[in-house]
Design a protein around this motif. Structure first.
Motif, PDB file in Angstrom:
ATOM      1  N   LEU A  60       0.834  -1.204   0.000  1.00 49.21           N
ATOM      2  CA  LEU A  60       0.000   0.000   0.000  1.00 49.21           C
ATOM      3  C   LEU A  60       0.872   1.259   0.000  1.00 49.21           C
ATOM      4  O   LEU A  60       0.809   2.066   0.926  1.00 49.21           O
ATOM      5  N   PRO A  61       1.689   1.447  -1.023  1.00 47.86           N
ATOM      6  CA  PRO A  61       2.570   2.620  -1.032  1.00 47.86           C
ATOM      7  C   PRO A  61       1.787   3.926  -1.018  1.00 47.86           C
ATOM      8  O   PRO A  61       0.855   4.093  -1.785  1.00 47.86           O
ATOM      9  N   GLY A  62       2.161   4.809  -0.097  1.00 53.34           N
ATOM     10  CA  GLY A  62       1.525   6.113  -0.014  1.00 53.34           C
ATOM     11  C   GLY A  62       0.291   6.174   0.863  1.00 53.34           C
ATOM     12  O   GLY A  62      -0.231   7.253   1.134  1.00 53.34           O
ATOM     13  N   ARG A  67      -6.253   6.533   6.567  1.00 52.33           N
ATOM     14  CA  ARG A  67      -7.011   6.234   5.348  1.00 52.33           C
ATOM     15  C   ARG A  67      -7.148   4.726   5.117  1.00 52.33           C
ATOM     16  O   ARG A  67      -7.446   4.280   4.024  1.00 52.33           O
ATOM     17  N   LEU A  68      -6.941   3.960   6.185  1.00 49.92           N
ATOM     18  CA  LEU A  68      -6.896   2.507   6.082  1.00 49.92           C
ATOM     19  C   LEU A  68      -7.876   1.876   7.071  1.00 49.92           C
ATOM     20  O   LEU A  68      -8.008   2.332   8.192  1.00 49.92           O
ATOM     21  N   LYS A  69      -8.562   0.818   6.623  1.00 47.24           N
ATOM     22  CA  LYS A  69      -9.509   0.114   7.478  1.00 47.24           C
ATOM     23  C   LYS A  69      -9.320  -1.387   7.276  1.00 47.24           C
ATOM     24  O   LYS A  69      -9.245  -1.858   6.134  1.00 47.24           O
ATOM     25  N   VAL A  70      -9.220  -2.132   8.384  1.00 51.60           N
ATOM     26  CA  VAL A  70      -9.085  -3.587   8.332  1.00 51.60           C
ATOM     27  C   VAL A  70     -10.207  -4.172   9.165  1.00 51.60           C
ATOM     28  O   VAL A  70     -10.355  -3.848  10.349  1.00 51.60           O
ATOM     29  N   VAL A  71     -11.023  -5.032   8.542  1.00 48.19           N
ATOM     30  CA  VAL A  71     -12.177  -5.617   9.219  1.00 48.19           C
ATOM     31  C   VAL A  71     -12.129  -7.128   9.068  1.00 48.19           C
ATOM     32  O   VAL A  71     -12.000  -7.646   7.954  1.00 48.19           O
ATOM     33  N   ILE A  79      -9.560  -5.449   3.702  1.00 50.49           N
ATOM     34  CA  ILE A  79      -8.645  -4.322   3.851  1.00 50.49           C
ATOM     35  C   ILE A  79      -9.089  -3.281   2.832  1.00 50.49           C
ATOM     36  O   ILE A  79      -9.178  -3.569   1.638  1.00 50.49           O
ATOM     37  N   SER A  80      -9.420  -2.079   3.304  1.00 49.36           N
ATOM     38  CA  SER A  80      -9.944  -1.059   2.397  1.00 49.36           C
ATOM     39  C   SER A  80      -9.459   0.323   2.812  1.00 49.36           C
ATOM     40  O   SER A  80      -8.924   0.512   3.893  1.00 49.36           O
ATOM     41  N   GLY A  81      -9.673   1.260   1.920  1.00 46.12           N
ATOM     42  CA  GLY A  81      -9.295   2.638   2.180  1.00 46.12           C
ATOM     43  C   GLY A  81      -9.220   3.409   0.895  1.00 46.12           C
ATOM     44  O   GLY A  81      -9.809   3.016  -0.114  1.00 46.12           O
ATOM     45  N   ASP A  82      -8.482   4.520   0.938  1.00 41.38           N
ATOM     46  CA  ASP A  82      -8.293   5.271  -0.294  1.00 41.38           C
ATOM     47  C   ASP A  82      -6.946   5.966  -0.293  1.00 41.38           C
ATOM     48  O   ASP A  82      -6.379   6.253   0.756  1.00 41.38           O
ATOM     49  N   LEU A  83      -6.446   6.159  -1.488  1.00 46.76           N
ATOM     50  CA  LEU A  83      -5.183   6.857  -1.696  1.00 46.76           C
ATOM     51  C   LEU A  83      -5.466   8.044  -2.605  1.00 46.76           C
ATOM     52  O   LEU A  83      -5.769   7.868  -3.784  1.00 46.76           O
ATOM     53  N   PRO A  84      -5.420   9.261  -2.045  1.00 52.32           N
ATOM     54  CA  PRO A  84      -5.715  10.430  -2.876  1.00 52.32           C
ATOM     55  C   PRO A  84      -4.582  10.687  -3.870  1.00 52.32           C
ATOM     56  O   PRO A  84      -3.434  10.323  -3.635  1.00 52.32           O
ATOM     57  N   VAL A  85      -4.938  11.307  -4.980  1.00 52.65           N
ATOM     58  CA  VAL A  85      -3.903  11.673  -5.946  1.00 52.65           C
ATOM     59  C   VAL A  85      -3.081  12.818  -5.363  1.00 52.65           C
ATOM     60  O   VAL A  85      -3.633  13.753  -4.786  1.00 52.65           O
ATOM     61  N   ARG A 119      -0.202  -8.531  15.694  1.00 52.53           N
ATOM     62  CA  ARG A 119       0.640  -7.425  15.253  1.00 52.53           C
ATOM     63  C   ARG A 119       0.035  -6.768  14.026  1.00 52.53           C
ATOM     64  O   ARG A 119      -0.502  -7.437  13.154  1.00 52.53           O
ATOM     65  N   HIS A 120       0.138  -5.464  13.982  1.00 51.34           N
ATOM     66  CA  HIS A 120      -0.200  -4.726  12.771  1.00 51.34           C
ATOM     67  C   HIS A 120       0.722  -3.508  12.706  1.00 51.34           C
ATOM     68  O   HIS A 120       0.972  -2.863  13.719  1.00 51.34           O
ATOM     69  N   ALA A 121       1.266  -3.262  11.539  1.00 48.03           N
ATOM     70  CA  ALA A 121       2.172  -2.134  11.360  1.00 48.03           C
ATOM     71  C   ALA A 121       2.130  -1.700   9.899  1.00 48.03           C
ATOM     72  O   ALA A 121       1.964  -2.524   9.005  1.00 48.03           O
ATOM     73  N   LEU A 122       2.274  -0.414   9.695  1.00 52.02           N
ATOM     74  CA  LEU A 122       2.379   0.152   8.353  1.00 52.02           C
ATOM     75  C   LEU A 122       3.798   0.690   8.236  1.00 52.02           C
ATOM     76  O   LEU A 122       4.161   1.639   8.935  1.00 52.02           O
ATOM     77  N   CYS A 123       4.594   0.049   7.403  1.00 52.40           N
ATOM     78  CA  CYS A 123       6.014   0.396   7.326  1.00 52.40           C
ATOM     79  C   CYS A 123       6.515   0.215   5.899  1.00 52.40           C
ATOM     80  O   CYS A 123       6.218  -0.802   5.265  1.00 52.40           O
TER      81      CYS A 123
END
Length: 137
Positions: A60-62, A67-71, A79-85, A119-123
């Motif tokens: 999920l670069p950027g 802006r991230l949701k995990v259900v 796993i959902s969300g959005d990445l704005p331009v 564990r959950h991490a955004l890296c």
């Protein structure tokens, strides 16, 4: 030109490389449909297990945590969300757009029941999720 001409060989290899890059791009960042019928892109996922745990890595670069949701839904994970331009509001000509932007969703189905998140991490542009598998007597 002869078949051994380096210009022909180099041009052929360059075209093969471009075709392979396009194939990989379509394979990993393809459009899907969400239940709401809105178009979405699906990020690539790696799933592996070891040491009694299931590990999921989502590219999920950027994307930021806000802006991230995990259900978790039974034996599936959404796993959902959005990445704005990044250029929104800027004026100029767009020459190429290959990085996916906008709404994304990735549903992973068929997970073992009873997983416990550990564990959950955004890296480094990836979401890392780890789940402990239930012990069976």
């Amino acid at each position: 030109m002869k078949s051994g001409d380096p210009r022909t060989w180099m041009w052929t290899r360059a075209l093969e490389a471009l075709n392979e890059a396009e194939r990989l791009h379509k394979q990993f960042f393809h459009l899907g449909r969400s239940p709401s019928r809105r178009p979405v892109w699906e990020p690539p996922v790696d799933i592996f297990e070891g040491d009694g745990a299931l590990h999921i890595v989502v590219a999920l670069p950027g994307v930021t945590l806000d802006r991230l949701k995990v259900v978790s839904e039974g034996t599936s994970l959404l796993i959902s969300g959005d990445l704005p331009v990044p250029w929104e509001g800027r004026i100029g000509a767009l020459h190429r757009m290959e990085i996916p932007h906008g709404r994304f969703e990735r549903r992973i189905e068929g997970l073992p029941p009873g997983l416990q998140a550990t564990r959950h991490a955004l890296c480094d542009g990836c979401l890392f999720l780890s789940f402990r598998k239930p012990e069976h007597p």
